[in-house]
Enzyme design. Structure first.
Site, PDB file in Angstrom:
ATOM      1  N   HIS A 405     -20.852 -32.443 -29.561  1.00 38.85           N
ATOM      2  CA  HIS A 405     -21.198 -31.044 -29.824  1.00 38.85           C
ATOM      3  C   HIS A 405     -22.689 -30.755 -29.644  1.00 38.85           C
ATOM      4  O   HIS A 405     -23.114 -29.605 -29.775  1.00 38.85           O
ATOM      5  CB  HIS A 405     -20.773 -30.667 -31.242  1.00 38.85           C
ATOM      6  CG  HIS A 405     -20.361 -29.226 -31.386  1.00 38.85           C
ATOM      7  ND1 HIS A 405     -20.484 -28.306 -30.370  1.00 38.85           N
ATOM      8  CD2 HIS A 405     -19.824 -28.542 -32.436  1.00 38.85           C
ATOM      9  CE1 HIS A 405     -20.056 -27.126 -30.789  1.00 38.85           C
ATOM     10  NE2 HIS A 405     -19.648 -27.246 -32.036  1.00 38.85           N
ATOM     11  N   ASP A 409     -20.186 -27.007 -26.014  1.00 42.72           N
ATOM     12  CA  ASP A 409     -19.715 -25.992 -26.951  1.00 42.72           C
ATOM     13  C   ASP A 409     -18.191 -25.928 -26.927  1.00 42.72           C
ATOM     14  O   ASP A 409     -17.543 -26.327 -25.952  1.00 42.72           O
ATOM     15  CB  ASP A 409     -20.284 -24.621 -26.589  1.00 42.72           C
ATOM     16  CG  ASP A 409     -21.786 -24.547 -26.810  1.00 42.72           C
ATOM     17  OD1 ASP A 409     -22.285 -25.269 -27.695  1.00 42.72           O
ATOM     18  OD2 ASP A 409     -22.458 -23.786 -26.085  1.00 42.72           O
TER      19      ASP A 409
END
Length: 431
Positions: A405, A409
């Site tokens: 992450h 996204d």
């Protein structure tokens, strides 16, 4: 003129190797590209060739000694005359895997090597007892690379080199105190790992070199990459029909057309469209990688390895299936070369026929994503026919994507996973 033969970079994450066997001795004459030493690493066993012709004037390392990449192995005098012929190879029947001398490391590579994702490659063998209180009497010598290699050649499991703890462990004593680990706040943690007390029938197995590397890699990956897992349900009815149409023909050609090949083909096609998943994180930036090199996790008797299919996005399903067969066979036969394990940009993990519904795999660094295949089962699904919903029995599987992450996204990760599923559900493949 003298030339020092140095330890080459035997794979992108290898920082050291163990001298398994010298193939020459001091005073021997060698020719250019003649193998002089066998080097063992956690990934592959390789022979290092001489970059020049001459006489071996000095051996700089002993057998079973761990040598860092770039350190000297031996010195070859190009002007001297040998006093005796070079010693023959220990196993003339086994073809050698010649490895070219290491090229000078580019400046860009040196800079990338400072990035934190390169850290898991460093996995020195610990000389202290494990924190869980395992007996120190079972030392790393029992699982040295040379001993494990000899065991493999004799058909003996490396774990059998260590005696059961019950046979060698002393009588149970009071548990040793385990140091407290700092908690998230930086203060002394209230949690302490209980000490291990040997019990009759217990068997303590020392970490092999490969298992230690895997363990360190997995811990590093979980601590470094903020993992997020997304799961998709995939009806592979049309892909199954396409596979049934071609599998017998390809089998006659020696190619196994598995569902894994179709998943890999869908994955590399989606990676071309979602470039954030084919990337790596640097210090304060990230690189979108041009080549799509797919790592395929393979289980072997010595542990998990991830050989690589280079430029997999340029291959048809047949080409990918053949590539999977080739690297899997080499992995199980212990014939992988460092190049077979280098350069992966994304990984696919397949737990096999006895897998489970789905699960979140740990990212293989320095990648930013890994796709895990769940087991395939026939299920009742709703399909539309002539404008009407109806029920049918189709093969269905789950796909689980673990992604980093820091740079990926959710919208891109979900889009990538949706695209992989879409390709498998429509059977949109070139065989």
């Amino acid at each position: 003129m003298s030339t020092t033969v140095t330890m080459p970079q035997l794979g992108e994450s290898v920082v050291e190797g163990t001298i398994g066997k010298w193939l020459v001795k001091e005073g021997d004459r060698v020719e250019r590209d003649q193998a002089v030493v066998e080097v063992l690493t956690d990934k592959a066993d390789s022979e290092v060739p001489s970059p020049v012709a001459g006489v071996v004037s000095k051996l700089l390392a002993k057998e079973d000694e761990v040598v860092r990449v770039g350190a000297g192995l031996c010195v070859i005098d190009e002007a001297a005359a040998g006093t005796q012929p070079a010693a023959p190879k220990a196993k003339p029947s086994k073809p050698s895997e010649e490895i070219p001398p290491p090229a000078p490391e580019p400046v860009a590579a040196k800079a990338a090597a400072k990035a934190p994702e390169a850290a898991p490659a460093k996995a020195p063998e610990s000389k202290t007892p494990p924190r869980n209180g395992g007996p120190a009497a079972i030392a790393t010598s029992a699982a040295s690379p040379s001993a494990r290699k000899h065991a493999r050649e004799q058909g003996v499991e490396p774990a059998a080199l260590a005696k059961p703890a019950a046979a060698i462990a002393p009588a149970p004593q009071a548990p040793a105190a385990v140091p407290a680990v700092p908690g998230p706040s930086g203060k002394k943690s209230a949690f302490q790992v209980p000490a291990y007390i040997p019990r009759p029938g217990d068997q303590v197995i020392p970490f092999s070199r490969r298992r230690r590397i895997i363990a360190d890699h997995m811990v590093y990956s979980k601590l470094t990459s903020p993992h997020v897992v997304a799961v998709a349900e995939c009806d592979i009815h049309l892909t199954a029909k396409l596979r049934d149409l071609h599998k017998d023909k390809l089998k006659k050609e020696g190619v196994g057309l598995t569902y894994l090949a179709f998943v890999c083909a869908a994955t590399v096609k989606a990676l071309r469209e979602f470039k954030e998943l084919n990337a790596r994180v640097l210090d304060d930036a990230y690189a979108l990688l041009k080549d799509v090199n797919l790592g395929v996790a393979v289980d072997t008797p010595d542990g998990l390895v991830v050989p690589v299919i280079k430029n997999a996005d340029l291959l048809t399903v047949r080409g990918i299936a053949k590539g999977i067969d080739d690297v899997a066979n080499k992995a199980r036969d212990g014939k992988l070369t460092p190049d077979d394990l280098a350069g992966k940009t994304f990984t696919v993990s397949n737990p096999g026929r006895r897998g489970n519904l789905h699960g979140g795999a740990i990212i293989s660094q320095p990648n930013v994503g890994i796709l895990r295949i769940g087991e395939i089962k026939k299920r009742v699904v709703v399909v539309e026919r002539d404008g009407e919903d109806t029920m049918a029995i189709h093969p269905v599987m789950y796909l689980s994507l673990s992604y980093d992450h820091r740079i990926v996204d959710g919208v891109n990760a979900n889009g990538f996973l949706y695209r992989v599923s879409e390709l498998l559900e429509t059977g949109d493949f070139e065989i």
